[in-house]
Design a protein around this motif. Structure first.
Motif: not given
Length: 219
Positions: A130-138, A171-182
């Motif tokens: 209920d308190d922690l949300t995690v985001n992972l993206g690419l 040309r190309d670009l790979i963009s990993p991302r990580f985020g959280f909300n606590y």
């Protein structure tokens, strides 16, 4: 009344030098002699969301297509310089600055090119509790264009090891991302993240490669 050959040049700029060392400028700003920018942009996006357990999965495809026309030709109406007010009255210019496309048609000096960006993306929003949300993206982005600047043979032969027709095509670009909300408490939320981001291409700067190729414009 101005004498020939200045009659009919009302859209040129006249610089009149004064004895005080100052100058008077008459006529339009030289940077408005040939100045036009048009960007036609099309976007296509397909996005889907899949829910499974505590996970919200988003994935999709985007395509952005931009058709650019950028005309920037200072002095393309001419800029006359007069060493005194009397010279101006007499129509006796000491110099003339003029710049245009080799065809002497302004529009031919504008940069004309199309670009596109294809993007694939996937993102997982995981509700840990209920308190922690995690985001992972690419994201994966690939740039493309079928238009190249006009080859400058003199530059190509100068021995630099490359020519002036290089573009972002392929040309190309790979963009990993990580985020959280606590949620710490009712008044305090802690957010953070890290990732690679790209976009906002400086198309005006890119267009300089097409206009300032050393072939299209002459002075």
């Amino acid at each position: 009344t101005l004498q020939e050959p200045l009659r009919g040049n009302e859209f040129a700029q006249f610089q009149v030098k004064l004895a005080s060392g100052s100058s008077i400028y008459l006529g339009p700003d030289i940077y408005r002699h040939g100045n036009q920018l048009t960007n036609d942009t099309w976007n296509v996006k397909f996005k889907a969301t899949y829910y499974t357990g505590d996970h919200e999965l988003k994935f999709g495809y985007e395509r952005e297509m931009v058709d650019v026309f950028n005309l920037f030709l200072p002095d393309s109406n001419g800029r006359y310089v007069f060493d005194s007010m009397q010279d101006f009255i007499d129509g006796n210019a000491s110099s003339l600055y003029y710049s245009n496309a080799t065809s002497n048609v302004k529009a031919d000096g504008g940069a004309k090119f199309k670009t596109n960006v294809d993007t694939l993306f996937v993102e997982d929003t995981w509700t840990v509790n209920d308190d922690l949300t995690v985001n992972l993206g690419l994201r994966y982005e690939r740039y493309g264009t079928g238009d190249a600047p006009t080859l400058n043979a003199n530059f190509a032969a100068a021995g630099y090891g490359f020519d002036n027709t290089e573009t972002l095509n392929g040309r190309d670009l790979i963009s990993p991302r990580f985020g959280f909300n606590y949620i710490l408490d009712e008044r305090t939320t802690l957010r953070g993240g890290i990732g690679r981001f790209g976009g906002g291409n400086p198309n005006v700067w890119i267009s300089n490669n097409y206009t300032n190729d050393g072939v299209t414009i002459v002075n």
